[in-house]
Design a protein around this motif. Sequence first.
Motif, mmCIF file in Angstrom:
data_model
loop_
_atom_site.group_PDB
_atom_site.id
_atom_site.type_symbol
_atom_site.label_atom_id
_atom_site.label_comp_id
_atom_site.label_asym_id
_atom_site.label_seq_id
_atom_site.Cartn_x
_atom_site.Cartn_y
_atom_site.Cartn_z
ATOM 1 N N LYS A 132 1.047 -1.301 -0.102
ATOM 2 C CA LYS A 132 0.146 -0.237 0.137
ATOM 3 C C LYS A 132 0.850 1.184 0.042
ATOM 4 O O LYS A 132 0.583 2.269 -0.710
ATOM 5 C CB LYS A 132 -0.803 -0.149 1.264
ATOM 6 N N ALA A 133 2.131 1.217 0.772
ATOM 7 C CA ALA A 133 2.769 2.539 0.670
ATOM 8 C C ALA A 133 3.515 2.557 -0.317
ATOM 9 O O ALA A 133 3.613 3.635 -0.944
ATOM 10 C CB ALA A 133 3.766 2.375 1.987
ATOM 11 N N GLU A 134 3.835 1.441 -1.174
ATOM 12 C CA GLU A 134 4.530 1.495 -2.413
ATOM 13 C C GLU A 134 3.496 2.139 -3.489
ATOM 14 O O GLU A 134 3.690 3.081 -4.362
ATOM 15 C CB GLU A 134 4.889 0.251 -2.827
ATOM 16 N N LEU A 135 2.315 1.883 -3.432
ATOM 17 C CA LEU A 135 1.110 2.311 -4.212
ATOM 18 C C LEU A 135 1.074 3.711 -3.991
ATOM 19 O O LEU A 135 0.678 4.760 -5.246
ATOM 20 C CB LEU A 135 0.037 1.285 -4.301
ATOM 21 N N ALA A 137 2.835 6.235 -2.917
ATOM 22 C CA ALA A 137 4.159 6.980 -3.413
ATOM 23 C C ALA A 137 4.008 6.989 -4.735
ATOM 24 O O ALA A 137 4.172 8.036 -5.324
ATOM 25 C CB ALA A 137 5.452 6.346 -2.648
ATOM 26 N N CYS A 138 3.767 6.086 -5.381
ATOM 27 C CA CYS A 138 3.710 5.906 -7.040
ATOM 28 C C CYS A 138 2.579 6.771 -7.541
ATOM 29 O O CYS A 138 2.819 7.461 -8.487
ATOM 30 C CB CYS A 138 3.757 4.396 -7.483
ATOM 31 N N ASP A 146 3.430 15.477 -6.076
ATOM 32 C CA ASP A 146 4.451 15.911 -5.345
ATOM 33 C C ASP A 146 5.182 17.164 -5.812
ATOM 34 O O ASP A 146 6.231 17.673 -5.380
ATOM 35 C CB ASP A 146 5.452 14.659 -5.224
ATOM 36 N N LYS A 147 4.745 17.710 -7.162
ATOM 37 C CA LYS A 147 5.253 18.725 -7.934
ATOM 38 C C LYS A 147 4.393 20.001 -7.821
ATOM 39 O O LYS A 147 4.623 20.874 -8.400
ATOM 40 C CB LYS A 147 5.755 18.442 -9.211
ATOM 41 N N ALA A 148 3.233 19.611 -7.085
ATOM 42 C CA ALA A 148 2.083 20.749 -7.381
ATOM 43 C C ALA A 148 2.600 21.937 -6.520
ATOM 44 O O ALA A 148 3.336 22.089 -5.310
ATOM 45 C CB ALA A 148 0.922 20.255 -6.783
ATOM 46 N N CYS A 330 1.438 1.452 -11.211
ATOM 47 C CA CYS A 330 1.801 1.521 -10.057
ATOM 48 C C CYS A 330 1.935 0.141 -9.523
ATOM 49 O O CYS A 330 1.051 -0.783 -9.835
ATOM 50 C CB CYS A 330 1.357 2.330 -9.102
ATOM 51 N N GLY A 331 3.168 -0.090 -8.773
ATOM 52 C CA GLY A 331 3.259 -1.603 -8.211
ATOM 53 C C GLY A 331 3.455 -2.674 -9.133
ATOM 54 O O GLY A 331 2.976 -3.698 -9.139
#
Length: 475
Positions: A132-135, A137-138, A146-148, A330-331
């Motif tokens: 879940k954490a990997e998903l 983040a992706c 993350d670039k907003a 993702c994932g």
Amino acid sequence: MKIVNVHKMIMLLFVFVVTQLRAQTSDTNYKATLQETVQRIESIFKIKVVDDRGLLKDKTLDYGLWRIEPGNLEVSLTKVLTPFELMYFKQPDGTYQIRKYEHHKISVDQASENLKYLVDLYPTKAQWETRKAELQACMRTSLGLDKAPAMPKSKPILTPIRKYKNYSVENIALEILPGVYTTGSIYKPFPLPKKAAVVVTPNGHFGDGRYRKDEQYRCAMLAQMGAIVVNFDLFAWGESLLQFPSETHRNSIAATIQALSGMRLLDYVSTLKYADMSRVGVTGGSGGGSHTMFLAALDSRITVSVPVVMVSSHFSGGCPCESGRGIHLCGNGTNNAEVAAMAAPNPQLVISDGKDWTLAVPQLEFPFIQRTYELYGKKNLVENAHFPTEGHDYGLSKRMAMYPFMAKYLGLDLKKVQNSKGEIDESSVVIEPYEKLYVFGNKAENLPKNALKDINKLYEMFGEKNEKLPEVKKN
């Protein structure tokens, strides 16, 4: 005459057979028509292939019949269809329908295999939490969150409050990015309690957006039950059209703006002293159902979710505002059933029907999602309301399933919307005309001067370039 006709028929048959044999020699790469190859597959596997769009016609395949694997139907169909960007879908009646390849669609059979694969990836809660954490983040990276740029500190534009029995409505324009305004309406209980739950409702691709009757019904009803309800337009839809033309809704960045809109509207609501941010729900249908899942998966403030007619392991959304940013890669591959499962262990009601891509939810996606909840010992916190004879909407029956669920898990008062017979009654809702729901005025006279109208500059805010090709207009 009869003997002559028989001889002609024999000669014609002979010529046909010889022609077919000649067409399938190594000198011509054993060419075969795609129709002939698929007919051979039908004969071997005793199935019916439906090509109602004529996609198999006028296509010739090198080594066509050689691609067939007699012991594996799915592999055989895939090997002969893939060179032409075609795919198959197994239908409930057992037939196999031919369709053009679309990245957001796969067959139910393939989806079932994918879910089995995912189950084996994380047999324990700890392994699921890692996944879940990997998903998460992706997905954040894929969406570009993350670039907003930071949200501007400008005050939201609010219209005068319209008061009705037990609830009020005001329209809002929130500057979520420099010059980019998310538009919507906020429904509140009237009079306001000391603390009220919050519900955010992303819009779907239903004709009139947040101006629709069914949209107004659910917002006003939830407000009467005791929630602050925030309803907002899709990107390049509704009043957002004043900034970006409708064709830009099919730019992939629409997915980014819509996800960001839900999050930053919650940021705003969290500043209201009477908003109880420990009780936050989200619900929407169709494309709004996609963003219901996205918000529940990515925003930890969401405590209850009700995705409507969108949870599917074989369809990830036909609009780039849902599937255009590659989050389903993702994932090493995910789908909306797993995205919905990311809400666990928070209460979730999955609403599905029998006439769209959610038709298999009770047998396919719901058990998969339940299994994730079981890892937390919370299997009872996820439910499915399935309407097998209904289609793709957020209609009355679906709302009637949603109201008690939200009341139960958000601490809302269902009695406030029940009539003397104890029935949930929507007749107290005042359906407003379009013009009352505008925040920028009937002629956009209140549109801020800094309102951005350049899709290319919007991409630049995220360090990207707009590479969307212009739509080809058909005569």
